[in-house]
Write an enzyme that holds these catalytic residues in place. Structure first.
Site, PDB file in Angstrom:
ATOM      1  CG  HIS A 113      -1.781  -1.130   1.447  1.00  4.62           C
ATOM      2  ND1 HIS A 113      -1.603  -2.046   2.458  1.00  4.62           N
ATOM      3  CD2 HIS A 113      -2.884  -1.544   0.769  1.00  4.62           C
ATOM      4  CE1 HIS A 113      -2.555  -2.953   2.404  1.00  4.62           C
ATOM      5  NE2 HIS A 113      -3.351  -2.686   1.382  1.00  4.62           N
TER       6      HIS A 113
ATOM      7  CD  GLN B 252      -0.076  -6.882 -12.534  1.00  2.00           C
ATOM      8  OE1 GLN B 252      -0.649  -5.864 -12.940  1.00  2.00           O
ATOM      9  NE2 GLN B 252      -0.316  -8.090 -13.032  1.00  2.00           N
TER      10      GLN B 252
HETATM   11  P1  AMP Z   1      -6.305  -4.039  -0.195  1.00  2.00           P
HETATM   12  O1  AMP Z   1      -6.146  -3.205   1.040  1.00  2.00           O
HETATM   13  O2  AMP Z   1      -5.841  -5.434  -0.037  1.00  2.00           O
HETATM   14  O3  AMP Z   1      -7.672  -3.908  -0.815  1.00  2.00           O
HETATM   15  O4  AMP Z   1      -5.311  -3.412  -1.253  1.00  2.00           O
HETATM   16  C1  AMP Z   1      -5.365  -2.043  -1.593  1.00  2.00           C
HETATM   17  C2  AMP Z   1      -4.527  -1.807  -2.823  1.00  2.00           C
HETATM   18  O5  AMP Z   1      -3.182  -2.201  -2.553  1.00  2.00           O
HETATM   19  C3  AMP Z   1      -4.998  -2.658  -4.020  1.00  2.00           C
HETATM   20  O6  AMP Z   1      -4.908  -1.887  -5.192  1.00  2.00           O
HETATM   21  C4  AMP Z   1      -4.016  -3.797  -4.006  1.00  2.00           C
HETATM   22  O7  AMP Z   1      -3.831  -4.371  -5.299  1.00  2.00           O
HETATM   23  C5  AMP Z   1      -2.755  -3.106  -3.548  1.00  2.00           C
HETATM   24  N1  AMP Z   1      -1.819  -4.081  -2.973  1.00  2.00           N
HETATM   25  C6  AMP Z   1      -2.074  -5.032  -2.051  1.00  2.00           C
HETATM   26  N2  AMP Z   1      -0.971  -5.791  -1.819  1.00  2.00           N
HETATM   27  C7  AMP Z   1       0.001  -5.296  -2.633  1.00  2.00           C
HETATM   28  C8  AMP Z   1       1.366  -5.637  -2.874  1.00  2.00           C
HETATM   29  N3  AMP Z   1       1.959  -6.640  -2.227  1.00  2.00           N
HETATM   30  N4  AMP Z   1       2.063  -4.922  -3.788  1.00  2.00           N
HETATM   31  C9  AMP Z   1       1.468  -3.897  -4.456  1.00  2.00           C
HETATM   32  N5  AMP Z   1       0.185  -3.512  -4.275  1.00  2.00           N
HETATM   33  C10 AMP Z   1      -0.543  -4.203  -3.380  1.00  2.00           C
END
Ligand code: AMP
Length: 296
Positions: free
Chosen positions: A34, A148
């Site tokens: 994030h 991604q």
């Molecule tokens: P989430 O809080 O899991 O809904 O994720 C929020 C944003 O962070 C989404 O766009 C995810 O794709 C991105 N995200 C989650 N994990 C990663 C990661 N390891 N690397 C890059 N982006 C991430």
């Protein structure tokens, strides 16, 4: 940095905000994945908005909505340190007030892999598309950043923006991994240390496939077999391990221009996903090999 909880306060705060406005939607439990998006948003935007909302609409009945990690104090501090100007953390009733009864349906892309009825089901991306559309309408960003890591979600959002004419540019940030290769995820904290070791099977499987492709093995069967072997060695049974076109998720018989290798598996209590984009090496390129032994 401001923390807002209602759409009215958010809009008031953003009314005269310098543009471009960059939005990073999250469900909190922030990690480096994030934070990398927030830092990138800082480079792109004059005003950086981070939303923190655990969206009930994208969780299925058997999923971890109640257990999903929540630590708003820590998240707000990390978001501020990474460059956020405003955190929008609304309660569920602000996003879904009584009587709320609309859903955004994104077509074919949102109907398989993660959305297979045996997995998260079709409701998952309806929930994602609906909340992202709402966030776009609430914040009015010029650019929005996604990871991604959630490759299918990124495609669904690109389609949503194209189809519904949202005046927002979508930027996808690379997957951030731990030092050992495990893709960062808020759900990694469900893993015990032995489960975490097993979970490495996912990234190892992707790396094995990538190495084969670098050696010019482009046949789906062989590439998938190499990945399956790593998963088996780690004792991980995938829910799916598939090669798809990176732009439209169409099934791929061979690694072509940009081909997505995506995997999902349950490891202990955590359901994990990961992916890599494979590209056939250009004709005439030599694969750099590690140097071993003395030069001759
Ligand atoms: P989430 O809080 O899991 O809904 O994720 C929020 C944003 O962070 C989404 O766009 C995810 O794709 C991105 N995200 C989650 N994990 C990663 C990661 N390891 N690397 C890059 N982006 C991430």
């Amino acid at each position: 940095m401001k923390l807002e909880r209602t759409v009215a306060d958010l809009r008031r705060e953003l009314a005269g905000a310098p543009r471009p406005v960059a939005l990073v939607p999250t469900m909190g439990a922030l990690h480096e994945g994030h934070l990398s998006l927030i830092r990138r948003a800082r480079q792109l935007g004059a005003t950086v908005v981070v939303s923190i909302f655990v969206n009930p609409a994208q969780f299925g009945p058997g999923e971890d909505l109640a257990a999903y990690p929540r630590d708003e104090g820590r998240d707000v501090r990390l978001a501020r340190e990474a460059g956020a100007d405003l955190v929008f953390a609304p309660p569920a009733e602000e996003v879904y007030p009584p009587g709320f009864n609309s859903r955004i349906e994104v077509g074919d892309l949102a109907a398989e892999l993660e959305a297979d009825p045996a997995r998260r089901g079709p409701e998952h991306f309806r929930g994602v598309a609906t909340v992202v559309a709402k966030l776009f309408n609430m914040v009015g960003p010029d650019v929005a950043l996604f990871g991604q890591k959630d490759a299918q979600q990124a495609l669904v959002i690109r389609q949503l923006v194209r189809d519904l004419d949202f005046p927002v540019r979508i930027e996808i940030g690379p997957t951030v991994r731990d030092h050992d290769g495990l893709a960062l995820s808020s759900r990694n904290r469900y893993l015990s240390s032995s489960e975490r070791r097993r979970a490495l099977g996912l990234s190892r499987a992707l790396r094995a496939a990538e190495a084969l492709v670098e050696d010019r093995e482009l046949e789906a069967d062989r590439v998938l077999a190499a990945a399956h072997a790593e998963l088996e060695e780690a004792g991980v049974v995938p829910e799916y391990l598939e090669l798809r076109g990176a732009g439209d998720l169409s099934p791929a018989e061979r690694v072509g221009g940009e081909t997505l290798l995506c995997v999902a598996a349950r490891v202990g209590p955590a359901r994990l996903i990961d992916n890599v984009i494979l590209r056939a090496p250009a004709e005439g390129t030599l694969r750099p090999r590690p140097l071993t032994g003395a030069a001759t």
